[in-house]
Design an enzyme around this catalytic site. Structure first.
Site, short mmCIF file in Angstrom:
data_model
loop_
_atom_site.label_atom_id
_atom_site.label_comp_id
_atom_site.label_asym_id
_atom_site.label_seq_id
_atom_site.Cartn_x
_atom_site.Cartn_y
_atom_site.Cartn_z
N ARG A 85 0.85 -1.20 0.00
CA ARG A 85 0.00 0.00 0.00
C ARG A 85 0.88 1.25 0.00
NH1 ARG A 85 -3.84 -0.17 4.97
NH2 ARG A 85 -4.94 -1.74 3.78
N ARG A 154 -1.96 6.22 9.88
CA ARG A 154 -2.13 5.76 8.50
C ARG A 154 -2.30 6.91 7.53
NH1 ARG A 154 -3.98 0.56 8.27
NH2 ARG A 154 -3.18 -0.62 10.02
N LYS A 219 -3.69 1.00 14.92
CA LYS A 219 -3.75 1.97 13.82
C LYS A 219 -4.44 3.26 14.26
CE LYS A 219 -6.10 -1.06 11.32
NZ LYS A 219 -6.97 -1.75 10.37
N LYS A 221 -6.03 7.03 12.52
CA LYS A 221 -6.35 7.62 11.20
C LYS A 221 -6.79 9.08 11.30
CE LYS A 221 -7.62 3.13 9.32
NZ LYS A 221 -8.66 2.27 8.74
N CYS A 440 -15.24 -3.45 -0.19
CA CYS A 440 -13.84 -3.68 0.19
C CYS A 440 -13.27 -4.80 -0.69
CB CYS A 440 -13.74 -4.07 1.65
SG CYS A 440 -14.28 -5.76 1.94
N CYS A 446 -7.66 -10.90 0.78
CA CYS A 446 -7.72 -10.53 2.20
C CYS A 446 -7.81 -11.76 3.09
CB CYS A 446 -8.93 -9.63 2.46
SG CYS A 446 -9.04 -9.19 4.20
N CYS A 485 -16.15 -8.81 5.80
CA CYS A 485 -16.14 -9.29 7.19
C CYS A 485 -16.55 -8.13 8.08
CB CYS A 485 -14.78 -9.84 7.57
SG CYS A 485 -13.55 -8.57 7.97
N CYS A 489 -13.98 -2.21 6.26
CA CYS A 489 -13.05 -1.42 5.45
C CYS A 489 -13.74 -0.54 4.42
CB CYS A 489 -12.04 -2.33 4.77
SG CYS A 489 -11.01 -3.22 5.93
FE1 SRM Z 1 -9.00 -2.18 6.24
C1 SRM Z 1 -7.57 -4.81 7.81
C2 SRM Z 1 -8.14 -3.51 3.35
C3 SRM Z 1 -9.77 0.73 4.84
C4 SRM Z 1 -10.74 -1.27 9.11
N1 SRM Z 1 -7.98 -3.85 5.77
C5 SRM Z 1 -7.43 -4.78 6.60
C6 SRM Z 1 -6.55 -5.76 5.79
C7 SRM Z 1 -5.16 -5.22 5.79
C8 SRM Z 1 -6.64 -7.24 6.24
C9 SRM Z 1 -5.63 -7.75 7.23
O1 SRM Z 1 -5.43 -7.12 8.30
O2 SRM Z 1 -5.06 -8.80 6.96
C10 SRM Z 1 -7.22 -5.64 4.40
C11 SRM Z 1 -6.35 -5.98 3.19
C12 SRM Z 1 -7.21 -6.53 2.07
C13 SRM Z 1 -6.53 -6.62 0.77
O3 SRM Z 1 -6.36 -7.76 0.27
O4 SRM Z 1 -6.16 -5.60 0.20
C14 SRM Z 1 -7.79 -4.24 4.48
N2 SRM Z 1 -8.85 -1.50 4.46
C15 SRM Z 1 -8.57 -2.22 3.35
C16 SRM Z 1 -8.82 -1.44 2.09
C17 SRM Z 1 -7.86 -1.77 0.96
C18 SRM Z 1 -10.28 -1.65 1.66
C19 SRM Z 1 -10.64 -1.20 0.27
O5 SRM Z 1 -11.30 -1.97 -0.39
O6 SRM Z 1 -10.30 -0.08 -0.13
C20 SRM Z 1 -8.69 -0.01 2.65
C21 SRM Z 1 -7.28 0.50 2.64
C22 SRM Z 1 -7.20 1.87 3.21
C23 SRM Z 1 -5.88 2.54 3.06
O7 SRM Z 1 -5.55 2.91 1.95
O8 SRM Z 1 -5.22 2.75 4.09
C24 SRM Z 1 -9.12 -0.24 4.10
N3 SRM Z 1 -9.98 -0.53 6.90
C25 SRM Z 1 -10.29 0.53 6.10
C26 SRM Z 1 -11.26 1.37 6.73
C27 SRM Z 1 -11.91 2.61 6.11
C28 SRM Z 1 -11.20 3.87 6.43
O9 SRM Z 1 -10.17 3.89 7.11
O10 SRM Z 1 -11.70 4.91 6.01
C29 SRM Z 1 -11.55 0.80 7.95
C30 SRM Z 1 -12.61 1.29 8.96
C31 SRM Z 1 -12.18 2.48 9.72
C32 SRM Z 1 -11.44 2.08 10.96
O11 SRM Z 1 -10.24 1.92 10.89
O12 SRM Z 1 -12.10 1.91 11.99
C33 SRM Z 1 -10.73 -0.40 8.05
N4 SRM Z 1 -9.11 -2.89 8.22
C34 SRM Z 1 -9.93 -2.41 9.19
C35 SRM Z 1 -9.85 -3.26 10.35
C36 SRM Z 1 -10.62 -3.09 11.67
C37 SRM Z 1 -9.90 -2.18 12.60
C38 SRM Z 1 -10.54 -2.14 13.97
O13 SRM Z 1 -10.51 -1.08 14.60
O14 SRM Z 1 -11.02 -3.16 14.44
C39 SRM Z 1 -8.95 -4.30 10.01
C40 SRM Z 1 -8.52 -5.48 10.89
C41 SRM Z 1 -7.50 -5.11 11.91
O15 SRM Z 1 -6.92 -4.04 11.90
O16 SRM Z 1 -7.28 -5.96 12.78
C42 SRM Z 1 -8.51 -4.04 8.68
FE1 SF4 Z 2 -10.76 -7.78 4.41
FE2 SF4 Z 2 -12.75 -7.53 6.12
FE3 SF4 Z 2 -11.38 -5.38 5.35
FE4 SF4 Z 2 -13.00 -6.53 3.65
S1 SF4 Z 2 -13.63 -5.59 5.58
S2 SF4 Z 2 -10.87 -5.93 3.21
S3 SF4 Z 2 -12.83 -8.66 4.19
S4 SF4 Z 2 -10.58 -7.05 6.53
#
Ligand code: SRM
Ligand code: SF4
Length: 575
Positions: A85, A154, A219, A221, A440, A446, A485, A489
């Site tokens: 990323r 981030r 993390k 943000k 997502c 993922c 899930c 995201c």
């Molecule tokens: Fe996310 C984890 C993809 C935005 C909340 N997110 C992941 C991971 C890295 C899975 C992992 O930990 O193994 C995913 C990788 C998937 C892949 O194959 O690419 C992933 N997140 C994404 C992306 C690519 C989704 C998309 O389709 O665009 C976004 C990348 C953002 C970036 O450029 O930095 C992405 N993730 C978000 C957002 C939205 C936002 O930030 O505006 C959220 C919700 C906001 C938040 O943080 O509360 C988000 N991602 C999570 C979480 C849950 C965090 C939590 O507080 O519980 C995880 C899991 C974790 O961190 O344990 C996670």
């Molecule tokens: Fe992966 Fe769940 Fe984030 Fe979708 S919402 S990219 S399934 S961690």
């Protein structure tokens, strides 16, 4: 442990904390054994400990989940690959950078680029042997991947477009300055990826003045929104800054904190939350305020339970008044009272629009952010051709779309010709429903996905389009977001209709999010398949078409219509 070695943040002995805290502490400022892991020819993977550390470098180890069972049957190790990323504050890049990333996607990754919900690029399917080449290519393009993932701050998001007005331009440069200020500083990045010789370490050198050895608990943000557009979903950020204008000038920002989406099914102590506005600061105070809030989280965030380690829980557990006192003590002054502002929606403005300076900007709809060539839709090739001639800039949006920005009036015709030549569809080709949808990534990359998202939402939207057409509201928008899930995201818990994956083909359905991101939604159906989803949504959409009041968004209607209760505080989300 000497005082110098001790992080500012460790108020408890390491052994009482989550094992990741020791890992960070002992990593020699994020070096770990990443170099050895990369050199190991026996496996396509890196060690489990390094896997945690590379996240700080913007890299996630994954495996191709489509191949998992077959590889297991053949007694082969999983098809390991990496997601990388880019750090791209404000989602801004130049055409030469586009061309470089496009080339790297084809040479070192799976031939696609993915625009994320935090307006940056992801590469998928990178093999271990190509990682370093990719990282060096990103660096040669003048970009990096530092802090794109990991327990740090981030990608900083901001409402695009910097050329639309002076205020937008100022906000964009602040987002970049904040990202640079808060990015971790250890030389590990340059040593591991760019072959920089390790310097002689000075005993007294402070490597990470903001973070210390254990960085943040989780993390963190930041985002900047410019009303009336809340495209970044400011209430879902750990820290959101809402621009306040005074005529044409930027007066400063309302500060909003404690938002987040992540939750875990069947663990009601976890919940999505909306950030709360705690006051106003001047533009020149933004970086200080942002840093001080991060230090509150550094010092008080939960370092034992990672599911309870986001800023939202620190604030909710200790109270907003405690948080404000703590922040103001660190700032050495009070925040001013919050000022009035008004959001209208959280979507993107599609098509051509003119900036204050007479240049033009064209926002394309990119379905779920995936840039690739498909039959009859050579999106990646078309964008490459445009980058070859475009002299302006690109903006990636938090709704996973792309703006070809800063097009001079003379160049506009040429860009239009290329869009036409490559059959890059006008946004109006897509329904308002589709243009308001986000999914997502989920399968196959993922590791946390429970159900399909990016690969499935387009089909579900097609079915919902038919329902909308038949109800006579085919031109209307409903904000639909799907996550594979519970992690959220795609920010599904502020959508008017949100889906989170529970298992293959099964989703929770949430209803009632606010049209401009101001309200959370509420669980309506649990663990259901497509037939059940449509069975419930069809009559609801028909009723909406008949009974809605003038201008009433779907999210408001489902609350008035008695389907769900409105949720304004995440602590009511699971009631
Ligand atoms: Fe996310 C984890 C993809 C935005 C909340 N997110 C992941 C991971 C890295 C899975 C992992 O930990 O193994 C995913 C990788 C998937 C892949 O194959 O690419 C992933 N997140 C994404 C992306 C690519 C989704 C998309 O389709 O665009 C976004 C990348 C953002 C970036 O450029 O930095 C992405 N993730 C978000 C957002 C939205 C936002 O930030 O505006 C959220 C919700 C906001 C938040 O943080 O509360 C988000 N991602 C999570 C979480 C849950 C965090 C939590 O507080 O519980 C995880 C899991 C974790 O961190 O344990 C996670
Ligand atoms: Fe992966 Fe769940 Fe984030 Fe979708 S919402 S990219 S399934 S961690």
């Amino acid at each position: 442990m000497t005082d110098k070695d001790r992080s500012h943040d460790l108020s408890q002995p390491l052994e009482r904390l989550h094992p990741d805290e020791r890992l960070k502490f002992e990593s020699d400022y994020l070096r770990g054994t990443i170099v050895d892991s990369l050199a190991d020819p026996i496996t396509g993977a890196i060690s489990e400990r390094d896997n945690q550390l590379t996240k700080f470098h913007g890299i996630y180890q994954q495996d191709d989940r489509d191949l998992r069972s077959e590889r297991r049957r053949q007694k082969l190790e999983p098809a390991y690959q990496f997601m990388v990323r880019v750090r791209l504050p404000g989602g801004l890049c130049r055409p030469d950078q586009w061309l470089a990333l496009d080339r790297l996607a084809r040479d070192c990754a799976n031939g696609t680029l993915r625009i994320t919900t935090r307006q940056t690029f992801q590469f998928h399917g990178v093999l271990k042997r190509d990682l370093k080449k990719l990282m060096q290519g990103i660096s040669t393009a003048g970009l990096d991947t530092r802090a794109a993932c990991g327990d740090d701050t981030r990608g900083v998001v901001c409402t695009v477009n910097p050329w639309q007005s002076r205020i937008h331009a100022e906000v964009e440069s602040l987002a970049k300055a904040l990202s640079d200020h808060m990015a971790w500083r250890s030389p590990a990045y340059d040593e591991i990826w760019l072959d920089q010789e390790p310097g002689t370490s000075d005993e007294n050198e402070i490597v990470e003045p903001i973070y210390g050895r254990t960085y943040l608990p989780r993390k963190f943000k930041y985002g900047f929104a410019v009303p009336p557009i809340n495209d970044i979903d400011v209430y879902t950020q750990d820290v959101g800054f809402i621009a306040i204008a005074d005529g044409d000038e930027l007066a400063g920002f309302n500060v909003c904190t404690g938002g987040g989406m992540g939750r875990t099914d069947n663990e009601p102590q976890t919940y999505p939350q909306l950030g709360r506005v705690v006051g106003f600061c001047r533009t020149d105070q933004v970086i200080d305020v942002a840093e001080k809030i991060a230090t509150v989280q550094r010092d008080y965030g939960d370092r034992v339970d990672r599911k309870h380690a986001r800023m939202k829980y620190t604030i909710d557990d200790r109270g907003l008044d405690w948080f404000k006192r703590e922040l103001e003590q660190r700032l050495g002054r009070s925040l001013e009272p919050a000022r009035d502002y008004r959001f209208e929606h959280n979507g993107d403005r599609y098509g051509w629009f003119e900036g204050d300076d007479g240049n033009w900007h064209y926002t394309l709809f990119i379905e779920n952010g995936r840039i690739q060539d498909r039959d009859n839709h050579p999106l990646m090739s078309g964008l490459r051709a445009i980058a070859g001639e475009h002299e302006g800039d690109y903006l990636l949006t938090t709704n996973q779309n792309l703006t070809i920005a800063n097009v001079t009036p003379e160049m506009r015709e040429r860009i239009e010709k290329l869009l036409h030549e490559y059959a890059l569809r006008d946004p109006a080709h897509y329904s308002a429903l589709r243009r308001s949808s986000i999914a997502c990534v989920a399968f196959p990359t993922c590791g946390l996905a429970m159900a399909e998202s990016e690969r499935y939402l387009p089909d579900l939207i097609t079915k919902l389009e038919t329902v909308m057409e038949e109800a006579g509201i085919g031109d209307d928008a409903i904000i639909v977001r799907m996550s594979g899930c519970n992690n959220g995201c795609s920010r599904p818990y502020v959508a008017e209709i949100g889906f989170s994956g529970r298992g293959p083909g099964k989703y929770n359905v949430y209803l009632g999010g606010g049209y401009h991101g101001q309200r959370l939604n509420k669980l309506y159906l649990e663990n259901v398949d497509e037939a059940t989803i449509l069975e419930h949504l069809e009559p609801m959409i028909r009723r909406y078409a008949k009974e809605r009041q003038a201008g009433e968004p779907f999210g408001d209607f489902v609350i008035r219509g008695g389907y769900v209760a409105g949720v304004h505080d995440g602590r009511e989300f699971n009631d």
